[in-house]
Motif scaffolding. Structure first.
Motif, PDB file in Angstrom:
ATOM      1  N   GLY B 435       0.813  -1.212   0.000  1.00 38.57           N
ATOM      2  CA  GLY B 435       0.000   0.000   0.000  1.00 38.57           C
ATOM      3  C   GLY B 435       0.838   1.250   0.000  1.00 38.57           C
ATOM      4  O   GLY B 435       1.719   1.431  -0.834  1.00 38.57           O
ATOM      5  N   GLY B 436       0.575   2.125   0.961  1.00 41.13           N
ATOM      6  CA  GLY B 436       1.254   3.411   0.991  1.00 41.13           C
ATOM      7  C   GLY B 436       2.345   3.513   2.034  1.00 41.13           C
ATOM      8  O   GLY B 436       2.791   4.602   2.358  1.00 41.13           O
ATOM      9  N   GLN B 437       2.798   2.376   2.562  1.00 43.39           N
ATOM     10  CA  GLN B 437       3.701   2.441   3.713  1.00 43.39           C
ATOM     11  C   GLN B 437       5.146   2.799   3.381  1.00 43.39           C
ATOM     12  O   GLN B 437       5.968   2.968   4.275  1.00 43.39           O
ATOM     13  N   CYS B 438       5.507   2.909   2.111  1.00 46.49           N
ATOM     14  CA  CYS B 438       6.914   3.170   1.766  1.00 46.49           C
ATOM     15  C   CYS B 438       7.304   4.597   2.142  1.00 46.49           C
ATOM     16  O   CYS B 438       6.571   5.551   1.888  1.00 46.49           O
ATOM     17  N   LEU B 503      -1.848   5.830  -2.315  1.00 44.76           N
ATOM     18  CA  LEU B 503      -1.462   4.446  -2.119  1.00 44.76           C
ATOM     19  C   LEU B 503      -2.092   3.831  -0.877  1.00 44.76           C
ATOM     20  O   LEU B 503      -2.116   4.441   0.179  1.00 44.76           O
ATOM     21  N   GLY B 504      -2.579   2.630  -1.044  1.00 38.59           N
ATOM     22  CA  GLY B 504      -3.129   1.902   0.089  1.00 38.59           C
ATOM     23  C   GLY B 504      -4.586   2.188   0.353  1.00 38.59           C
ATOM     24  O   GLY B 504      -5.232   1.508   1.119  1.00 38.59           O
TER      25      GLY B 504
END
Lengths: 452, 510
Positions: B435-438, B503-504
């Motif tokens: 998801g958007g964790q980067c 993201l995510g």
């Protein structure tokens, strides 16, 4: 003339705005101004440079040719003049150049808080936010044997880890009775307290800084706590939070024509627009006039900065889009313990809300799920030492799935690598024991299940 | 702990120094009997007169011995060439066998103990104390150590490795003392005297095992890494090294059951085919197994698991890269430019291997050696020299401390190219991004040994589907935010385009 969009700040929010504008609009001029570094880098990775995991160049997510290829003009310098009436700014970098804009985006970031402690200007006393802070820390910790970190938040624990990686002793002064317990519920906070101690950090809970004493050559020599204890040290990290960086508008030497409404941060509406037409703000420097439901007005997180950038690019390219950050998420790493959180999970359990907590004693692994007492809908979760799949939790929380449904399908959210021990059976077993339910795990770990 | 590690390091260096010193001790005495047993009868007849002055003379260094031995052969060959008597030219390389048989005069057991003994004890003394660190990623100081950041230590190690490979491939007659050191082990395993290749295999296994132990400790928080490391250690030690030697003991063909064409480029060479075909049912089985591995094994296994099933779980080159090479993984180049070079180079080697093997088989079945303007014997010797020796050995391993631990696998291995094509176009494998964790920190890209810019995908929410990915899983291990995961699922579920929403957030679309 093509439209000129000028972005001040090359952090995650400024750069995301620039990249997404370029994706949507091939013709406009995009200029990004930064005094900090020539190119975008990942601020959250600075700690790894100090620890020797990375070199600074590795923190740059794009190769240097990327900017020219995408026609994003980079200007290195500090903005010293804002003329909101004439729509132009001046940069006091290499030359005193004036840049006109059709749209101005402020992505100024934040700056570490200093509370006027005596001695805070001594050499060897600093916060950690910018590339310059990293360079100073590199310089001022050479040959140091003991450091004191003040402030129990994410940057504080990162700084402690940084110093420990070089074998420097650390005393960690945390004002609260337990680490980060204004965000983490008590059990998780204690888990981290214990882990900090395992890393040979002298964690002082309920301890506050009173003053910083000089040593030799204008350097720090010791700190004094409010209990009157003196701790000898050659370095002090001040990490008591950050504030929106609006100093550029308060600096007497700078010129400001036209007013910008600022409270704690730059005030913006739902479309990230300031009180000035054509001027927008994104990222850490922002204060939302009307924050989305359940969200704070000032939210200094990598991810929210990125989402603001993505959102603003839509608005600036002809598709007005309100800032909707969606289900909250965040992550961090406390020394060796990875932490992910999804949804709303405050430190204090709100009324009408039930909570379920499971942990694996001695294994630094824990899961907490909060859910609505009446409907059973899950509201938020914390995961420690166990990776969770973002999309799955986002869906569960947005769709108000019940705690029973979530526990039965928990393996779907498991994002741990192959062959890692799975805990879902144990977790659901404990829930059953506590609530008298008879739930059973219904799905399996892995991507296949999500699509079949 | 630092003191213990320092003692270990110096003990290791002592053993290493002893190993180097061994080349300077002992004596070389040629006897008539040695010449008779090692030279072909017709060569013995023509060389004996000019070599008889050497017989019985004691040399204290291998250089003058080898020079004196080679001089008459070269003189003789020069004469033949001048007279255009091509059939009489001596192409056999006798120097190694003769030098080895002539050398001696050092206390074997003492040298074995001091060189290998001290090196192993020292290395373990250096490695084992790291168990006192708490489990987790501890890449502290990697870019400040001279050994792991192209400093003087790294460069020195690289120079040593390059020299070692050059001597091993082209002038093994200078390192006969090293080969003598492992002679008793070879005799115990296969009953035969050791060659330089046995020495190489022995050192290879030693490195894989000792550095494998280091790897097991370093990643003891990750069952994936521990299983994978255990797997490459097992395949190298048992299947690549011990089993083939035992086969020789039972008069069966030397056969490495996990090696595979086109990495094993001489699999279809006439001498190998003839050996297998002359070895009865077991030989036929080996031939069938070798063919089935790359015809059936590669597509099926790679479809289900990606090329990692071979490259980072089974392969010997991979085994060395993942153990001895692990400290150097961060040195691989991540630029787009080098990715382009990589794709040209590795597919060129694959094409070269296929053409070379086709010519070899053409010659095998028809007896004719020339096709169009190509001579199949020249082509196979070019391949052996440039790819087999220079690329895979000298550059592939010698450049570990400069270009990272997968130089060969990334730029040169034709099998990796083949596995990669299957992985890219017909496989369930991908690295999922969460998801958007980067946070774009760059640990994944930096520690990717194959030089993949993992972050470029992760920060866009795109799955990593790359032909070069060997599935070592280190990107996932070093990720501080739990973003990357190696997964197998329906190929259609691979996310090949970056999603167009935050993201995510499945719920919020822009």
């Amino acid at each position: 003339m093509a439209k000129s969009i000028v972005i001040i700040g090359n952090g995650i929010s400024g750069i995301t705005t620039a990249r997404h504008i370029r994706k949507l609009d091939d013709t406009c001029r995009i200029t990004v101004i930064s005094g900090e570094t020539p190119h975008f880098f990942s601020r959250t990775a600075l700690m790894y440079v100090y620890m020797g995991h990375l070199k600074f160049e590795h923190t740059k997510p794009y190769e240097d040719w990327f900017w020219a290829k995408n026609r994003i003009d980079l200007v290195q310098g500090w903005v010293t003049e804002f003329d909101f009436n004439q729509q132009k700014i001046a940069v006091n970098g290499q030359s005193n150049s004036v840049i006109e804009y059709d749209t101005l985006v402020l992505a100024l970031g934040s700056k570490p808080n200093f509370y006027d402690w005596p001695g805070q200007d001594l050499r060897g006393v600093q916060g950690l936010y910018s590339k310059q802070d990293l360079d100073t820390m590199e310089r001022d910790t050479a040959g140091v044997t003991h450091g004191v970190i003040v402030g129990g938040g994410l940057i504080g624990i990162e700084m402690a880890e940084m110093l420990r990686s070089r074998g420097i002793g650390v005393t960690f002064l945390v004002r609260e009775s337990s680490f980060w317990n204004n965000v983490l519920p008590a059990q998780e906070s204690v888990l981290i307290n214990e882990h900090i101690a395992q890393h040979h950090v002298d964690l002082r809970l309920g301890s506050e800084l009173s003053e910083i004493l000089p040593g030799q050559n204008g350097r720090v020599g010791a700190v004094v706590t409010k209990d009157g204890e003196t701790i000898d040290c050659q370095f002090v990290g001040l990490t008591v939070g950050v504030s929106p960086n609006v100093s550029v508008f308060k600096n007497q030497n700078n010129t400001l024509l036209g007013t910008l409404e600022i409270d704690r941060g730059i005030l913006v509406d739902a479309f990230l627009q300031t009180n000035q037409p054509h001027v927008y703000a994104v990222g850490d420097c922002v204060q939302h006039r009307m924050p989305p439901p359940g969200r704070r007005a000032v939210e200094q997180i990598w991810y929210t900065g990125r989402i603001m950038g993505e959102t603003l690019a839509q608005t600036l390219c002809g598709k007005p889009t309100a800032y909707q950050p969606g289900v909250f998420f965040n992550s961090a790493k406390f020394f060796d313990i990875e932490y992910q959180t999804y949804g709303d999970l405050p430190a204090q359990l709100p009324a009408g809300c039930a909570t379920f907590y499971w942990d694996k004693p001695g294994k630094n692994t824990a899961v907490r799920i909060n859910y609505d007492q009446a409907s059973g809908a899950v509201l938020g979760m914390n995961a420690f030492g166990i990776r969770q799949r973002h999309e799955v939790w986002d869906g569960w929380i947005a769709q108000k799935k019940t705690i029973q449904h979530v526990l039965q399908h928990l393996p779907e959210a498991n994002f741990d690598p192959e062959f890692f021990k799975q805990h879902e059976g144990e977790i659901i077993g404990q829930f059953n024991a506590q609530t008298g339910s008879r739930l059973a795990v219904k799905s399996k770990k892995g991507l296949a299940r999500m699509f079949s | 702990m630092k003191t213990i590690q320092r003692i270990g390091l110096f003990t290791f260096l002592g053993g290493f120094a002893a190993f180097l010193c061994l080349l300077t001790v002992g004596q070389y005495t040629l006897t008539d009997n040695i010449l008779k047993t090692n030279l072909k009868a017709e060569h013995y007849a023509v060389l004996q007169p000019s070599l008889k002055n050497m017989v019985g003379k004691t040399y204290t260094d291998q250089f003058s011995f080898v020079a004196d031995f080679n001089a008459p052969i070269n003189a003789l060959n020069d004469g033949y060439r001048a007279k255009q008597e091509w059939s009489k030219v001596i192409y056999d390389k006798y120097a190694f066998a003769v030098a080895k048989a002539s050398s001696g005069g050092f206390a074997w057991s003492w040298w074995f103990l001091v060189s290998f003994g001290l090196a192993v004890v020292g290395a373990l003394t250096y490695i084992l104390p790291t168990t006192r660190w708490l489990p987790g990623i501890k890449n502290n100081g990697v870019f400040r150590e001279a050994a792991t950041s192209r400093g003087w230590v790294g460069i020195s190690v690289g120079v040593f490795l390059v020299l070692f490979y050059v001597v091993l491939y082209f002038s093994p007659e200078y390192i006969t003392n090293w080969v003598l050191l492992v002679d008793p082990i070879s005799k115990a395993l296969s009953g035969n005297a050791a060659t330089q290749w046995f020495l190489y295999g022995f050192l290879y296994c030693l490195c894989v095992v000792i550095m494998g132990i280091r790897m097991l400790i370093k990643y003891r928080h990750s069952p994936y890494q521990m299983l994978r490391t255990g797997s490459v250690m097992f395949f190298q030690l048992a299947i690549a090294f011990i089993l083939p030697e035992l086969l020789l003991r039972f008069n069966l063909p030397y056969f490495d059951f996990k090696n595979m064409w086109p990495l094993d480029y001489d699999f279809f060479f006439d001498y190998n085919l003839n050996t297998l075909l002359a070895s009865g049912k077991i030989g036929i089985f080996m031939l069938g197994w070798g063919i089935a591995l790359f015809v059936v094994g590669v597509p099926i296994m790679t479809y289900f698991f990606g090329k990692r099933w071979y490259c980072s779980w089974v392969c010997g080159c991979g085994g060395l890269a993942e153990t001895l090479g692990d400290p150097f993984r961060q040195l691989s180049n991540k630029t787009l430019k080098v990715w382009k070079i990589e794709r040209y180079l590795i597919h060129f080697v694959l094409a070269f291997a296929v053409i070379m093997t086709s010519l070899v088989l053409y010659t095998y079945f028809t007896g004719r050696s020339s096709v169009l303007f190509l001579d199949s014997y020249s082509v196979r010797s070019w391949y052996g020299f440039y790819v087999g020796a220079i690329f895979s050995g000298v550059v592939g391993t010698g450049f570990y401390p400069v270009m990272g631990n997968r130089v060969w696998c990334r730029f040169g291995c034709p099998l990796a190219a083949y596995l990669g094509l299957v992985q890219k176009y017909q496989s369930r494998f991908r690295i999922t991004t969460n998801g958007g964790q980067c946070i774009s920190c760059g640990n994944c890209s930096t520690y990717c040994e194959m030089g993949i810019d993992v972050r470029a995908y992760a920060q866009r929410g795109q799955d990593i589907v790359r032909s070069s990915c060997v599935g070592c899983g280190v990107c996932s291990s070093v990720c501080p935010r739990g973003v990357l995961n190696l997964e197998n699922a329906d190929p259609k579920s691979r996310v090949l385009l970056a999603p167009n929403y935050p993201l995510g957030h499945s719920a919020v679309k822009l």
